[in-house]
Design a protein around this motif. Structure first.
Motif, short mmCIF file in Angstrom:
data_model
loop_
_atom_site.label_atom_id
_atom_site.label_comp_id
_atom_site.label_asym_id
_atom_site.label_seq_id
_atom_site.Cartn_x
_atom_site.Cartn_y
_atom_site.Cartn_z
N THR A 5 0.82 -1.28 0.19
CA THR A 5 -0.11 -0.03 -0.07
C THR A 5 0.78 1.22 -0.05
O THR A 5 1.72 1.22 0.68
N LYS A 6 0.65 2.13 -0.96
CA LYS A 6 1.44 3.28 -0.94
C LYS A 6 1.02 4.22 0.03
O LYS A 6 -0.34 4.53 0.35
N ASP A 9 -1.76 6.94 -1.44
CA ASP A 9 -3.01 6.24 -1.34
C ASP A 9 -3.83 6.03 0.15
O ASP A 9 -5.05 6.07 0.15
N TYR A 10 -2.93 5.41 1.00
CA TYR A 10 -3.44 5.05 2.21
C TYR A 10 -4.28 6.64 3.03
O TYR A 10 -5.21 6.48 3.67
N ARG A 169 -0.43 -6.26 0.13
CA ARG A 169 -1.65 -6.51 -0.58
C ARG A 169 -2.00 -7.84 -0.77
O ARG A 169 -2.86 -8.30 -1.26
N PHE A 210 -8.61 -1.01 3.23
CA PHE A 210 -8.10 -2.37 2.64
C PHE A 210 -7.47 -3.13 4.03
O PHE A 210 -6.77 -2.43 4.71
#
Length: 260
Positions: A5-6, A9-10, A169, A210
């Protein structure tokens, strides 16, 4: 899709204060009550047994939470806290500085003090933890040295609580993360993992965040493939009739593993 996860984005989806308000007021009647009581009891047990102690503990993905360090601070001389996004770091800094408006951890601290037979010592407990946190560093578990560019002496213990499922992920990246974390540990160093079983997401406000759905078997496989020996794995299933709809979790887990 990236295997990890970047941060950008998070951070777009994850509101750190709303996360704390939703899940970390013990006694609120949310699914977090079950989670906190289960994890805090196991953390208390592992850090008072005498087998998991030492000089340095590195907490992977501390921010914005401190609940899992309340028992650990009794067993280690120094704690290295870590962060991945700026908003998470901000919440930890507010608590460290005793800023007005910092998140109120009193319900959780009170519970830990009661477990330790130290009722009424809540302020002392928080201050002790603040004093044990010697550094707050950026952490990225996708890197061979997750604390890059900082190089630290090997730690006696690592904790990753509700962290790797957000960062990884898929199963392969989870294994990669565990191998990278091993580079921070001394031989025979301890690894403490805690989190949700079977959760594909958890809600923070209107957003579904997520989570990599893990099972007891997938955790055993990942630890074996990354070279750790499991000393203890305990789990707690979702209670029958529980109607919490802000996550599709199936239960919780707590693991004590050790590097060869």
């Amino acid at each position: 899709m990236s295997e990890f996860t970047k941060a950008f984005d998070y951070e777009k989806e994850f509101n750190a204060r709303l996360y704390l308000d939703t899940y970390f007021h013990l006694g609120s009647g949310s699914l977090a009550d079950d989670f906190l009581r289960f994890e805090l009891a196991n953390l208390h047990k592992i850090f008072t047994s005498g087998g998991v102690t030492g000089k340095t503990l590195i907490d992977i993905g501390t921010c914005p939470s401190i609940y899992h360090l309340l028992s650990a601070c009794e067993s280690f001389n120094e704690i290295i806290a870590t962060w991945y996004t700026q908003t998470e770091l901000h919440e930890l800094q507010m608590w460290m500085n005793k800023d007005q408006g910092a998140f109120d951890w009193s319900s959780v601290v009170k519970h830990v003090c009661e477990l330790e037979g130290k009722s009424g010592k809540c302020q002392e407990k928080e201050d002790k933890l603040r004093g044990k946190i010697k550094q707050v560093l950026h952490c990225d578990v996708s890197k061979n040295n997750p604390l890059e560019p900082v190089v630290l002496p090997k730690a006696d213990c690592l904790i990753a609580a509700v962290c790797l499922e957000a960062a990884c992920r898929n199963q392969n990246s989870y294994i990669t993360a565990l191998k990278n974390l091993s580079n921070l540990l001394k031989p025979e160093g301890h690894l403490i993992l805690a989190g949700d079983l079977g959760a594909n997401y958890y809600e923070v406000g209107p957003n579904k965040i997520f989570s990599l759905a893990v099972s007891e078997q997938s955790l055993r496989n990942a630890l074996s493939e990354s070279g750790y020996a499991i000393r203890e794995l305990v789990s707690f299933g979702k209670p029958e009739g529980a109607d919490f709809d802000n996550s599709d979790y199936e239960g919780f887990y707590f693991i004590h593993a050790q590097k060869p």
